[in-house]
Design a protein around this motif. Sequence first.
Motif, PDB file in Angstrom:
ATOM      1  N   ALA A  44       0.835  -1.201   0.000  1.00  0.00           N
ATOM      2  CA  ALA A  44       0.000   0.000   0.000  1.00  0.00           C
ATOM      3  C   ALA A  44       0.869   1.250   0.000  1.00  0.00           C
ATOM      4  O   ALA A  44       2.025   1.222   0.382  1.00  0.00           O
ATOM      5  N   ALA A  45       0.263   2.344  -0.396  1.00  0.00           N
ATOM      6  CA  ALA A  45       0.943   3.625  -0.372  1.00  0.00           C
ATOM      7  C   ALA A  45       1.079   4.089   1.079  1.00  0.00           C
ATOM      8  O   ALA A  45       0.306   3.686   1.932  1.00  0.00           O
ATOM      9  N   PRO A  46       2.054   4.955   1.375  1.00  0.00           N
ATOM     10  CA  PRO A  46       2.257   5.421   2.739  1.00  0.00           C
ATOM     11  C   PRO A  46       1.006   6.052   3.364  1.00  0.00           C
ATOM     12  O   PRO A  46       0.748   5.886   4.535  1.00  0.00           O
ATOM     13  N   ALA A  47       0.203   6.770   2.587  1.00  0.00           N
ATOM     14  CA  ALA A  47      -1.010   7.388   3.124  1.00  0.00           C
ATOM     15  C   ALA A  47      -1.991   6.339   3.611  1.00  0.00           C
ATOM     16  O   ALA A  47      -2.673   6.518   4.608  1.00  0.00           O
ATOM     17  N   ALA A  48      -2.070   5.217   2.923  1.00  0.00           N
ATOM     18  CA  ALA A  48      -2.978   4.151   3.330  1.00  0.00           C
ATOM     19  C   ALA A  48      -2.532   3.528   4.638  1.00  0.00           C
ATOM     20  O   ALA A  48      -3.344   3.146   5.466  1.00  0.00           O
ATOM     21  N   VAL A  49      -1.242   3.426   4.859  1.00  0.00           N
ATOM     22  CA  VAL A  49      -0.725   2.871   6.109  1.00  0.00           C
ATOM     23  C   VAL A  49      -1.064   3.794   7.259  1.00  0.00           C
ATOM     24  O   VAL A  49      -1.493   3.369   8.316  1.00  0.00           O
ATOM     25  N   ALA A  50      -0.896   5.096   7.065  1.00  0.00           N
ATOM     26  CA  ALA A  50      -1.193   6.055   8.124  1.00  0.00           C
ATOM     27  C   ALA A  50      -2.684   6.076   8.442  1.00  0.00           C
ATOM     28  O   ALA A  50      -3.077   6.270   9.574  1.00  0.00           O
ATOM     29  N   ALA A  51      -3.544   5.883   7.450  1.00  0.00           N
ATOM     30  CA  ALA A  51      -4.988   5.921   7.666  1.00  0.00           C
ATOM     31  C   ALA A  51      -5.474   4.729   8.467  1.00  0.00           C
ATOM     32  O   ALA A  51      -6.534   4.775   9.061  1.00  0.00           O
ATOM     33  N   ALA A  52      -4.714   3.649   8.522  1.00  0.00           N
ATOM     34  CA  ALA A  52      -5.148   2.444   9.218  1.00  0.00           C
ATOM     35  C   ALA A  52      -4.557   2.340  10.620  1.00  0.00           C
ATOM     36  O   ALA A  52      -4.283   1.266  11.101  1.00  0.00           O
ATOM     37  N   ALA A  53      -4.354   3.479  11.278  1.00  0.00           N
ATOM     38  CA  ALA A  53      -3.785   3.472  12.625  1.00  0.00           C
ATOM     39  C   ALA A  53      -4.711   2.729  13.584  1.00  0.00           C
ATOM     40  O   ALA A  53      -5.926   2.916  13.546  1.00  0.00           O
ATOM     41  N   PRO A  54      -4.157   1.889  14.451  1.00  0.00           N
ATOM     42  CA  PRO A  54      -4.986   1.099  15.359  1.00  0.00           C
ATOM     43  C   PRO A  54      -5.554   1.945  16.499  1.00  0.00           C
ATOM     44  O   PRO A  54      -5.032   3.006  16.827  1.00  0.00           O
ATOM     45  N   MET A  55      -6.611   1.430  17.103  1.00  0.00           N
ATOM     46  CA  MET A  55      -7.208   2.076  18.260  1.00  0.00           C
ATOM     47  C   MET A  55      -6.327   1.835  19.481  1.00  0.00           C
ATOM     48  O   MET A  55      -5.732   0.776  19.620  1.00  0.00           O
ATOM     49  N   THR A  56      -6.286   2.808  20.368  1.00  0.00           N
ATOM     50  CA  THR A  56      -5.564   2.619  21.618  1.00  0.00           C
ATOM     51  C   THR A  56      -6.407   1.730  22.534  1.00  0.00           C
ATOM     52  O   THR A  56      -7.586   1.503  22.286  1.00  0.00           O
ATOM     53  N   VAL A  57      -5.804   1.256  23.622  1.00  0.00           N
ATOM     54  CA  VAL A  57      -6.535   0.417  24.579  1.00  0.00           C
ATOM     55  C   VAL A  57      -7.693   1.209  25.173  1.00  0.00           C
ATOM     56  O   VAL A  57      -8.797   0.683  25.343  1.00  0.00           O
ATOM     57  N   GLU A  58      -7.467   2.488  25.471  1.00  0.00           N
ATOM     58  CA  GLU A  58      -8.541   3.316  26.041  1.00  0.00           C
ATOM     59  C   GLU A  58      -9.693   3.457  25.042  1.00  0.00           C
ATOM     60  O   GLU A  58     -10.857   3.400  25.422  1.00  0.00           O
ATOM     61  N   GLN A  59      -9.381   3.632  23.761  1.00  0.00           N
ATOM     62  CA  GLN A  59     -10.425   3.709  22.735  1.00  0.00           C
ATOM     63  C   GLN A  59     -11.167   2.382  22.632  1.00  0.00           C
ATOM     64  O   GLN A  59     -12.381   2.365  22.443  1.00  0.00           O
ATOM     65  N   GLN A  60     -10.460   1.264  22.770  1.00  0.00           N
ATOM     66  CA  GLN A  60     -11.104  -0.043  22.740  1.00  0.00           C
ATOM     67  C   GLN A  60     -12.060  -0.188  23.923  1.00  0.00           C
ATOM     68  O   GLN A  60     -13.154  -0.736  23.771  1.00  0.00           O
ATOM     69  N   LYS A  61     -11.662   0.304  25.093  1.00  0.00           N
ATOM     70  CA  LYS A  61     -12.533   0.236  26.269  1.00  0.00           C
ATOM     71  C   LYS A  61     -13.795   1.047  26.048  1.00  0.00           C
ATOM     72  O   LYS A  61     -14.893   0.612  26.386  1.00  0.00           O
ATOM     73  N   GLN A  62     -13.643   2.244  25.489  1.00  0.00           N
ATOM     74  CA  GLN A  62     -14.805   3.093  25.232  1.00  0.00           C
ATOM     75  C   GLN A  62     -15.724   2.490  24.171  1.00  0.00           C
ATOM     76  O   GLN A  62     -16.935   2.671  24.215  1.00  0.00           O
ATOM     77  N   ALA A  63     -15.146   1.760  23.219  1.00  0.00           N
ATOM     78  CA  ALA A  63     -15.929   1.178  22.131  1.00  0.00           C
ATOM     79  C   ALA A  63     -16.463  -0.211  22.459  1.00  0.00           C
ATOM     80  O   ALA A  63     -17.222  -0.783  21.673  1.00  0.00           O
ATOM     81  N   PHE A  64     -16.096  -0.779  23.619  1.00  0.00           N
ATOM     82  CA  PHE A  64     -16.487  -2.145  23.977  1.00  0.00           C
ATOM     83  C   PHE A  64     -18.009  -2.293  23.887  1.00  0.00           C
ATOM     84  O   PHE A  64     -18.755  -1.541  24.483  1.00  0.00           O
ATOM     85  N   GLY A  65     -18.458  -3.254  23.103  1.00  0.00           N
ATOM     86  CA  GLY A  65     -19.883  -3.517  22.942  1.00  0.00           C
ATOM     87  C   GLY A  65     -20.547  -2.724  21.840  1.00  0.00           C
ATOM     88  O   GLY A  65     -21.710  -2.954  21.526  1.00  0.00           O
ATOM     89  N   MET A  66     -19.847  -1.785  21.240  1.00  0.00           N
ATOM     90  CA  MET A  66     -20.423  -0.943  20.190  1.00  0.00           C
ATOM     91  C   MET A  66     -19.895  -1.317  18.811  1.00  0.00           C
ATOM     92  O   MET A  66     -20.157  -0.612  17.851  1.00  0.00           O
ATOM     93  N   GLU A  67     -19.187  -2.433  18.704  1.00  0.00           N
ATOM     94  CA  GLU A  67     -18.527  -2.785  17.453  1.00  0.00           C
ATOM     95  C   GLU A  67     -19.494  -2.835  16.275  1.00  0.00           C
ATOM     96  O   GLU A  67     -19.192  -2.365  15.200  1.00  0.00           O
TER      97      GLU A  67
END
Length: 154
Positions: A44-67
Motif C-alpha cells: 500500500a501507499a504510505p497514506a494508506a498505512v497512516a490511515a489504518a492506525a490502530p485504536m488505543t486500549v482506552e479507545q477499545q474500552k470506550q468502544a467495547f460492545g459498540m462494534e
Amino acid sequence: MKKLLLLLAVCGPAMADDAATLHCRTLKDGPARLACYDAMPVGAAPAAVAAAAPMTVEQQKQAFGMEGKQKRAVDAMAAPQLASLSSHIPGKFEGWQPGQTITLANGQRWKVVDGSDGVVVGKDLKATLVRGMLGAIFLDIDGASRSPKVVRIQ
C-alpha cells in the motif's frame, strides 16, 4: 540515470513500510502493537498505512460492545476486540430482570436481553463484561450465581 530512478521507485515503498514497521515497534501495548502490524496493507501507499492506525486500549474500552454500531467499521477492525472489561455498578444494586438497563461507573449503559433475572444485593458491586460465543456479551456481577446476556445501548 535510469537505474537510479528504478532504484528510487523500488526503495520508496520499502522505506514507507519500514517507517510503519518502526512505528509499530514503538507501541508498548501488545494487542495494539499486533493490530498495528495487522493494519499494514501489503504494497500500500504510505497514506494508506497512516490511515489504518490502530485504536488505543482506552479507545477499545470506550468502544467495547459498540462494534456492530460503529460508524467507522475500519476503526473497529484496526484493533483486536477486548475479551473483557471491568467496572462496577455504582450505588445500591438489588439484582436484574428482563429488559432492565444497568449503568456502569464508566458511563456505559447495558440492557439485559436474555430474559433472565437474578437477585444480588450490594453496593458498588464489581461488574465485568465478558465476551461469549458468537458475539454475545455477558455481565458478570460479583456475588451473582449467573450472568445475564446484555447489549450496550449507550
